[in-house]
Design a protein around this motif. Structure first.
Motif, PDB file in Angstrom:
ATOM      1  N   LYS A 100       0.851  -1.196   0.000  1.00 52.17           N
ATOM      2  CA  LYS A 100       0.000   0.000   0.000  1.00 52.17           C
ATOM      3  C   LYS A 100       0.889   1.249   0.000  1.00 52.17           C
ATOM      4  O   LYS A 100       1.802   1.359   0.819  1.00 52.17           O
ATOM      5  CB  LYS A 100      -0.888  -0.035   1.250  1.00 52.17           C
ATOM      6  CG  LYS A 100      -1.823   1.153   1.420  1.00 52.17           C
ATOM      7  CD  LYS A 100      -2.751   0.924   2.624  1.00 52.17           C
ATOM      8  CE  LYS A 100      -3.547   2.161   2.957  1.00 52.17           C
ATOM      9  NZ  LYS A 100      -4.409   1.950   4.155  1.00 52.17           N
ATOM     10  N   VAL A 116       0.709   5.526  -0.175  1.00 53.47           N
ATOM     11  CA  VAL A 116      -0.190   6.670  -0.022  1.00 53.47           C
ATOM     12  C   VAL A 116       0.513   7.960  -0.451  1.00 53.47           C
ATOM     13  O   VAL A 116       1.717   8.116  -0.224  1.00 53.47           O
ATOM     14  CB  VAL A 116      -0.718   6.758   1.438  1.00 53.47           C
ATOM     15  CG1 VAL A 116       0.396   7.041   2.436  1.00 53.47           C
ATOM     16  CG2 VAL A 116      -1.826   7.815   1.583  1.00 53.47           C
ATOM     17  N   ALA A 158     -10.631  10.694  -1.846  1.00 60.39           N
ATOM     18  CA  ALA A 158      -9.402  10.002  -2.235  1.00 60.39           C
ATOM     19  C   ALA A 158      -9.689   9.195  -3.496  1.00 60.39           C
ATOM     20  O   ALA A 158     -10.839   8.936  -3.813  1.00 60.39           O
ATOM     21  CB  ALA A 158      -8.915   9.067  -1.132  1.00 60.39           C
ATOM     22  N   PHE A 217      -8.248   5.672  -5.838  1.00 53.82           N
ATOM     23  CA  PHE A 217      -7.473   4.436  -5.728  1.00 53.82           C
ATOM     24  C   PHE A 217      -6.991   3.979  -7.101  1.00 53.82           C
ATOM     25  O   PHE A 217      -7.744   3.992  -8.062  1.00 53.82           O
ATOM     26  CB  PHE A 217      -8.358   3.351  -5.101  1.00 53.82           C
ATOM     27  CG  PHE A 217      -7.667   2.031  -4.936  1.00 53.82           C
ATOM     28  CD1 PHE A 217      -6.680   1.861  -3.976  1.00 53.82           C
ATOM     29  CD2 PHE A 217      -8.006   0.950  -5.734  1.00 53.82           C
ATOM     30  CE1 PHE A 217      -6.030   0.649  -3.819  1.00 53.82           C
ATOM     31  CE2 PHE A 217      -7.356  -0.277  -5.581  1.00 53.82           C
ATOM     32  CZ  PHE A 217      -6.376  -0.423  -4.622  1.00 53.82           C
ATOM     33  N   TRP A 264      -3.150   4.917  -2.858  1.00 52.66           N
ATOM     34  CA  TRP A 264      -4.190   5.834  -2.384  1.00 52.66           C
ATOM     35  C   TRP A 264      -3.728   7.262  -2.601  1.00 52.66           C
ATOM     36  O   TRP A 264      -2.763   7.713  -1.990  1.00 52.66           O
ATOM     37  CB  TRP A 264      -4.504   5.580  -0.906  1.00 52.66           C
ATOM     38  CG  TRP A 264      -5.339   4.355  -0.747  1.00 52.66           C
ATOM     39  CD1 TRP A 264      -4.909   3.108  -0.370  1.00 52.66           C
ATOM     40  CD2 TRP A 264      -6.746   4.234  -0.985  1.00 52.66           C
ATOM     41  NE1 TRP A 264      -5.970   2.231  -0.368  1.00 52.66           N
ATOM     42  CE2 TRP A 264      -7.110   2.889  -0.731  1.00 52.66           C
ATOM     43  CE3 TRP A 264      -7.744   5.137  -1.387  1.00 52.66           C
ATOM     44  CZ2 TRP A 264      -8.427   2.429  -0.873  1.00 52.66           C
ATOM     45  CZ3 TRP A 264      -9.032   4.674  -1.521  1.00 52.66           C
ATOM     46  CH2 TRP A 264      -9.367   3.336  -1.272  1.00 52.66           C
ATOM     47  N   THR A 278      -4.669  10.832  -1.974  1.00 52.37           N
ATOM     48  CA  THR A 278      -5.592  11.542  -1.079  1.00 52.37           C
ATOM     49  C   THR A 278      -5.886  12.961  -1.584  1.00 52.37           C
ATOM     50  O   THR A 278      -5.156  13.498  -2.416  1.00 52.37           O
ATOM     51  CB  THR A 278      -5.026  11.630   0.351  1.00 52.37           C
ATOM     52  OG1 THR A 278      -3.845  12.441   0.339  1.00 52.37           O
ATOM     53  CG2 THR A 278      -4.683  10.248   0.910  1.00 52.37           C
ATOM     54  N   TYR A 333      -6.105   6.318   5.105  1.00 53.42           N
ATOM     55  CA  TYR A 333      -5.313   6.003   3.912  1.00 53.42           C
ATOM     56  C   TYR A 333      -3.861   5.704   4.249  1.00 53.42           C
ATOM     57  O   TYR A 333      -3.218   4.923   3.571  1.00 53.42           O
ATOM     58  CB  TYR A 333      -5.442   7.134   2.888  1.00 53.42           C
ATOM     59  CG  TYR A 333      -6.881   7.345   2.503  1.00 53.42           C
ATOM     60  CD1 TYR A 333      -7.572   6.349   1.811  1.00 53.42           C
ATOM     61  CD2 TYR A 333      -7.577   8.482   2.879  1.00 53.42           C
ATOM     62  CE1 TYR A 333      -8.916   6.494   1.496  1.00 53.42           C
ATOM     63  CE2 TYR A 333      -8.919   8.643   2.564  1.00 53.42           C
ATOM     64  CZ  TYR A 333      -9.585   7.643   1.880  1.00 53.42           C
ATOM     65  OH  TYR A 333     -10.910   7.790   1.584  1.00 53.42           O
ATOM     66  N   TYR A 334      -3.301   6.334   5.289  1.00 53.16           N
ATOM     67  CA  TYR A 334      -1.888   6.009   5.582  1.00 53.16           C
ATOM     68  C   TYR A 334      -1.746   4.854   6.566  1.00 53.16           C
ATOM     69  O   TYR A 334      -0.662   4.292   6.699  1.00 53.16           O
ATOM     70  CB  TYR A 334      -1.065   7.241   5.975  1.00 53.16           C
ATOM     71  CG  TYR A 334      -1.419   7.986   7.245  1.00 53.16           C
ATOM     72  CD1 TYR A 334      -1.221   7.414   8.499  1.00 53.16           C
ATOM     73  CD2 TYR A 334      -1.894   9.291   7.186  1.00 53.16           C
ATOM     74  CE1 TYR A 334      -1.498   8.131   9.659  1.00 53.16           C
ATOM     75  CE2 TYR A 334      -2.192  10.006   8.342  1.00 53.16           C
ATOM     76  CZ  TYR A 334      -1.998   9.421   9.578  1.00 53.16           C
ATOM     77  OH  TYR A 334      -2.264  10.121  10.721  1.00 53.16           O
TER      78      TYR A 334
END
Ligand code: GTP
Length: 217
Positions: A8, A10, A41, A43, A60, A62, A75-76
């Motif tokens: 993931k 961000v 946000a 994706f 992500w 934002t 998100y983070y």
């Protein structure tokens, strides 16, 4: 055999610094001068194949508008890597001189969610109804430092953090020196890169560097 990594990632940073533009450059190879401000946000996914691993990014992107700040931890949280973006053409110190130059395309309406970048209104310094917002808009380097602090306090302790100075194609409007970003990044253990989503300068290098770090982690 080749290792598979799913991570993931961000992106955080002030409104208009180019977060969406960097992601779209990386994922689609595209750039728009009229990129709309992100609501909430967005994706994206992208796969990068390195010699040592295949890295699948869950990205992500934002929204930089202050009204969405409270959503950021969603998100983070659990992110393996973060890109904190600022815009080299705006900083606290440049806010006043920047304004008159752009008075025909006043950026101060940009923070209104309903008004897109193409429909900015005209105004002069003295009668601008959004003067306060305008000043906020100029503070992207300071805002980036706030994001770094928040991530250091509340993000994943092993977070791989990159500080990105975007819009280097606008060298003539530069307000944050290369060394300022570099020194701050060094002091805080971040990797620093200067990019342009517009010309693609350093954009694939940025995501490759992150992928390499993730593959090693
Ligand atoms: P929010 O979603 O509002 O937080 O903004 P953002 O950080 O995602 O910025 P976005 O990608 O929407 O870009 C804002 C504006 O800057 C758009 O008009 C882009 O075309 C422009 N822009 C983004 N990157 C660059 C760049 O590298 N160079 C130049 N010249 N303009 C850029």
């Amino acid at each position: 055999s080749n290792k598979n990594v799913q991570a993931k990632l961000v992106l955080l940073g002030d409104v208009g610094t180019g977060k969406t533009s960097l992601v779209l450059r990386f994922v689609k190879g595209q750039f728009s001068d009229f990129q709309e401000s992100t609501i909430g946000a967005a994706f994206f996914t992208q796969v990068l194949s390195l010699n040592e691993a295949t890295v699948k990014f869950d990205i992500w992107d934002t929204a930089g508008q202050e009204r969405y700040h409270s959503l950021a931890p969603m998100y983070y949280r659990g992110a393996a890597a973060a890109i904190v973006v600022y815009d080299i053409t705006n900083s606290v110190t440049s806010s006043r001189s920047f304004y008159p130059i752009l008075s025909l395309t006043c950026l101060c309406s940009y923070d209104q969610a309903s008004i897109s970048f193409v429909s900015m209104h005209s105004c002069s310094v003295s009668d601008c109804p959004y003067d306060q917002m305008m000043v906020l808009f100029q503070e992207s380097f300071e805002r980036a430092k706030k994001w770094v602090q928040e991530l250091q306090r509340r993000g994943n302790p092993n977070l791989i953090m990159f500080l990105v100075a975007n819009k280097v194609d606008l060298e003539e409007k530069r307000a944050v020196g290369n060394e300022e970003g570099e020194v701050y990044a060094k002091e805080n253990g971040l990797t620093f890169m200067e990019t342009s989503a517009k010309t693609a300068q350093n954009v694939s290098e940025l995501f490759y560097e992150i992928a390499k770090r993730l593959a090693k982690a």
